[in-house]
Write a protein that holds these residues in place. Structure first.
Motif, PDB file in Angstrom:
ATOM      1  N   LEU A 141      85.057  40.639  55.187  1.00  0.00           N
ATOM      2  CA  LEU A 141      84.863  40.591  53.741  1.00  0.00           C
ATOM      3  C   LEU A 141      86.205  40.573  53.015  1.00  0.00           C
ATOM      4  CD1 LEU A 141      82.891  40.809  51.311  1.00  0.00           C
ATOM      5  CD2 LEU A 141      83.258  43.261  51.388  1.00  0.00           C
ATOM      6  N   VAL A 142      87.052  41.510  53.368  1.00  0.00           N
ATOM      7  CA  VAL A 142      88.323  41.633  52.659  1.00  0.00           C
ATOM      8  C   VAL A 142      89.234  40.442  52.923  1.00  0.00           C
ATOM      9  CG1 VAL A 142      90.389  43.031  52.463  1.00  0.00           C
ATOM     10  CG2 VAL A 142      88.172  44.129  52.564  1.00  0.00           C
ATOM     11  N   ALA A 143      89.311  40.003  54.176  1.00  0.00           N
ATOM     12  CA  ALA A 143      90.176  38.857  54.493  1.00  0.00           C
ATOM     13  C   ALA A 143      89.720  37.616  53.759  1.00  0.00           C
ATOM     14  CB  ALA A 143      90.186  38.617  56.000  1.00  0.00           C
ATOM     15  N   THR A 144      88.403  37.442  53.612  1.00  0.00           N
ATOM     16  CA  THR A 144      87.897  36.285  52.867  1.00  0.00           C
ATOM     17  C   THR A 144      88.301  36.389  51.407  1.00  0.00           C
ATOM     18  OG1 THR A 144      86.003  36.202  54.353  1.00  0.00           O
ATOM     19  CG2 THR A 144      85.852  34.938  52.314  1.00  0.00           C
ATOM     20  N   LEU A 145      88.124  37.575  50.809  1.00  0.00           N
ATOM     21  CA  LEU A 145      88.494  37.738  49.408  1.00  0.00           C
ATOM     22  C   LEU A 145      89.982  37.462  49.202  1.00  0.00           C
ATOM     23  CD1 LEU A 145      86.440  40.949  48.541  1.00  0.00           C
ATOM     24  CD2 LEU A 145      86.013  38.626  47.751  1.00  0.00           C
ATOM     25  N   GLN A 146      90.807  37.912  50.141  1.00  0.00           N
ATOM     26  CA  GLN A 146      92.240  37.678  50.017  1.00  0.00           C
ATOM     27  C   GLN A 146      92.578  36.214  50.258  1.00  0.00           C
ATOM     28  OE1 GLN A 146      93.305  40.354  48.659  1.00  0.00           O
ATOM     29  NE2 GLN A 146      94.288  41.680  50.137  1.00  0.00           N
ATOM     30  N   ALA A 147      91.745  35.513  51.023  1.00  0.00           N
ATOM     31  CA  ALA A 147      92.034  34.113  51.355  1.00  0.00           C
ATOM     32  C   ALA A 147      91.733  33.186  50.184  1.00  0.00           C
ATOM     33  CB  ALA A 147      91.231  33.685  52.579  1.00  0.00           C
TER      34      ALA A 147
END
Lengths: 247, 275, 189
Positions: A142-148
């Motif tokens: 979830l977090v990596a996608t939001l940061q991406a």
């Protein structure tokens, strides 16, 4: 995603704004009449202001205002049924009620969502999940996608500019534009694949995806207030659904 | 037991006609810095990826021969857990090695130890140590995405140092660093070797590494062609015919017609030509 | 979940959410919001594609309005169909890619209309006005015209998406395909 750590909302346990926003959405959908919807909207705005992210309530007005106008015109002015006179205008009573209900529903959801956005901190969320011993992979995802997202958006913009400056015609006949899809999307996709390759190496070397329980680096405090708020909100949401379905 | 053992290792990437590595035999010992160099495509990067087990586990392809990393075959699925945190792999481009979820450099450096479930006190101590060693402590609260290339590279190396690895596999670890940064990393390599780790570095930084490594292995076309103490190898002619290059001064001497053994540093060159 | 998936999924989801904006900036009314799903499926199988599509749609809904979340079902279907196409070498030529894309577009379009009707008792206004106006000339009612133009859009959208991914994978060097064995099968190499 701004950490919003200076606000009270930022100091809440990360699950609290999430649960509260979800409950507001559920109650909003279940709210049957203008009074309930308006009360929900008022409570939401109050909570948001009290926790220091009041600007979210204001920012929500930007997309809401045209929607409210549309609802007012569609249901209030053009609605059917007996009319009621308000400030010299003849408005449909039932339509007005519907407009107010919808408007408050949307208002509550939009305000809660923007407040969530303002107070979400990726690192605190990951720590909260790790603290509970839940799977790291999902919180990482979830977090990596939001940061991406912003990274990819920036890259897409840069590719578009680069191709334009190389003379790629982006306007003109539909065939032209369809031909341009390749040169515009390929670099983004290829870049993404290369990144996936290297990042896969790095994540493996840094033991992401291991079965061991991840250590929370700075576990957020889950205060009594947090837990109470989540329980109350959940109870209210369940009650609203039951009321709506059986009431 | 060598920290790293290649015995007749061959590796072919999928769909490739030519082998990236063939008949590759080498050892890297604990307490030493082993330096790999070679022309582009000579196989040094593939050797490191194979040592980490990422080739073939991530890249696909076929590996032949015997390869042992810390006594285990890294290509086996079971080795992933056994080697986790003991082998540090640092790749050339720092940006793609970031975790993707850290909000600060400190969190970035703590990423791997936290994944391994270390106690928080140990993590904090190692992170502070690693940041200090790579001189990124002043960046502890910065967003890793806003770092310069050099700062990012040092952060990534610090993230590996935090693990206190037994084996370092470094692929061009100083490409984005300035002179001071390179000196920092070279000093780190020596200290790690002194601590008992095995350090394997693939790099074309001939001027920087000849005084850092104990062994130099020159790769040509997928296999080690030359090996020996760096200064000896670099002074000779064979390093050039192997497709690699020596130091700038040695290159200058060679171009000026000087036969091997050639001077390696400015001081040696001055001593030679001032005569 | 292994490290490779943890690297692939965020990228595939981000592609789903970002590439539409890119194409819209070119004035094309396509979504291409399943291009990441299709890519993930071709590279790592339908299960991964389903994850990418579902999570992506939930995120899209959180950002743009919760009413879009149920359409995640369509992403699931796209992933399944792309998976079938990939296992049959369906991306090995431009023609085959388009054919599979049209089939997927047909199913996706139908499903989209059904979801719109069941959940919202009406059509979500996605049809391009030009096509709607044209269809109304033929005597279609407004809802029918909007549904038809929405379906036409879905056909083109998915055909283009399959075409792009097919071209991308076909033009990838063997070294890249080797890292993703399923992709090699999808282009029958």
């Amino acid at each position: 995603m701004t950490p919003g750590s200076g606000t009270a909302a930022g100091r809440l346990h990360p699950f609290t704004p999430l649960v509260l926003t979800l409950c507001v959405a559920v109650i909003a959908v279940a709210a049957p009449d203008p009074l309930t919807a308006a009360a929900l909207y008022a409570v939401t705005v109050l909570l948001v202001v009290v926790t220091g992210v009041g600007r979210a309530a204001l920012r929500a007005l930007v997309p809401l205002a045209p929607l409210w106008l549309f609802l007012f015109l569609l249901h209030g002015v053009l609605g059917e049924g007996d009319r009621v006179a308000v400030m010299g205008l003849s408005l449909s009573r039932a339509g007005l009620a519907l407009a107010v209900t919808q408007a408050c529903r949307l208002g509550a959801i939009a305000t809660a969502s923007l407040a969530l956005h303002a107070s979400f901190s990726p690192a605190r969320f990951v720590d909260a999940v790790a603290d509970r011993g839940w799977s790291f992979s999902w919180s990482y995802l979830l977090v990596a996608t939001l940061q991406a997202l912003p990274r990819f958006r920036a890259r897409a913009g840069a590719i578009l500019d680069a191709q334009r400056s190389r003379g790629l015609r982006l306007r003109g006949s539909p065939l032209n534009r369809i031909r341009a899809i390749g040169p515009v999307t390929f670099p983004l996709l290829l870049g993404a694949l290369a990144e996936v390759d290297e990042r896969g190496f790095a994540l493996e070397t840094r033991c992401a995806g291991e079965v061991t329980r991840r250590t929370p680096l700075d576990p957020p405090a889950d205060r009594a207030g947090d837990r109470a708020a989540r329980w109350l909100a959940s109870a209210a949401a369940v009650a609203a659904v039951i009321w709506r379905v059986f009431g | 037991m060598s920290a790293l053992l290649f015995d007749g290792v061959g590796f072919t990437y999928p769909g490739s006609a030519a082998a990236a590595l063939h008949d590759c035999s080498l050892r890297a010992e604990a307490g030493q810095v082993t330096w790999l160099t070679g022309a582009l495509g000579a196989g040094t990067s593939t050797a490191l990826l194979s040592a980490a087990g990422l080739a073939p586990r991530h890249t696909g392809g076929d590996r032949t021969g015997l390869l042992l990393t810390l006594g285990l075959d890294p290509a086996l699925p079971s080795s992933g857990a056994a080697l986790g945190g003991r082998v540090a792999l640092v790749l050339p481009s720092p940006a793609t090695q970031l975790s993707g979820i850290a909000e600060t450099v400190a969190q970035e450096v703590a990423f791997a130890p936290a994944n391994l479930g270390w106690p928080r006190a140990r993590i904090q101590a190692r992170v502070a140590f690693a940041m200090e060693a790579l001189q990124v402590t002043h960046l502890a609260r910065r967003d890793p995405g806003t770092l310069s290339g050099g700062e990012m590279q040092r952060t990534v190396i610090a993230a590996m140092l935090a693990l206190e690895p037994e084996l370092w596999l470094l692929d061009e670890p100083t490409s984005a660093l300035d002179t001071a940064g390179r000196a920092l990393v070279h000093a780190l390599m020596r200290r790690e070797a002194a601590r008992g780790a095995a350090v394997v570095v693939a790099s074309e930084d001939t001027d920087g590494l000849h005084s850092v490594a104990e062994t130099l292995i020159v790769f040509t076309n997928g296999r080690p062609a030359l090996r020996g103490p760096p200064r000896e190898v670099l002074r000779g002619e064979q390093v050039w015919s192997a497709g690699a290059a020596s130091t700038a001064i040695a290159g200058l001497a060679r171009a000026a017609g000087h036969a091997a053994p050639r001077p390696l540093t400015v001081d040696e060159g001055v001593a030679l030509w001032a005569r | 979940m292994n490290a490779r998936l943890l690297a692939l999924l965020p990228a595939a989801i981000a592609i789903n959410l970002v590439i539409g904006g890119l194409v819209n900036a070119m004035g094309l009314p396509l979504y291409l919001d399943s291009i990441g799903t299709i890519l993930a499926t071709v590279l790592a199988g339908p299960a991964v594609g389903i994850l990418a599509g579902a999570i992506g749609q939930v995120l899209f809904g959180l950002i743009n309005g919760y009413q879009w979340i149920p359409f995640g079902l369509i992403q699931v279907v796209i992933a399944v169909l792309a998976g079938v196409a990939a296992s049959q070498g369906g991306f090995r030529s431009a023609g085959r890619s388009v054919a599979w894309g049209l089939l997927t577009g047909l199913v996706a379009g139908a499903l989209s209309s059904i979801i719109s009707y069941v959940l919202f008792k009406g059509v979500t206004a996605t049809g391009t006005t030009a096509v709607v106006t044209l269809l109304r000339q033929f005597g279609l009612s407004l809802p029918a015209a909007v549904t038809a133009s929405s379906m036409a859009l879905d056909l083109v959208d998915k055909a283009v998406a399959f075409l792009v991914i097919g071209a991308l994978v076909r033009s990838s060097p063997n070294r890249m395909l080797g890292r993703f064995p399923r992709a090699a099968r999808a282009v029958a190499r």
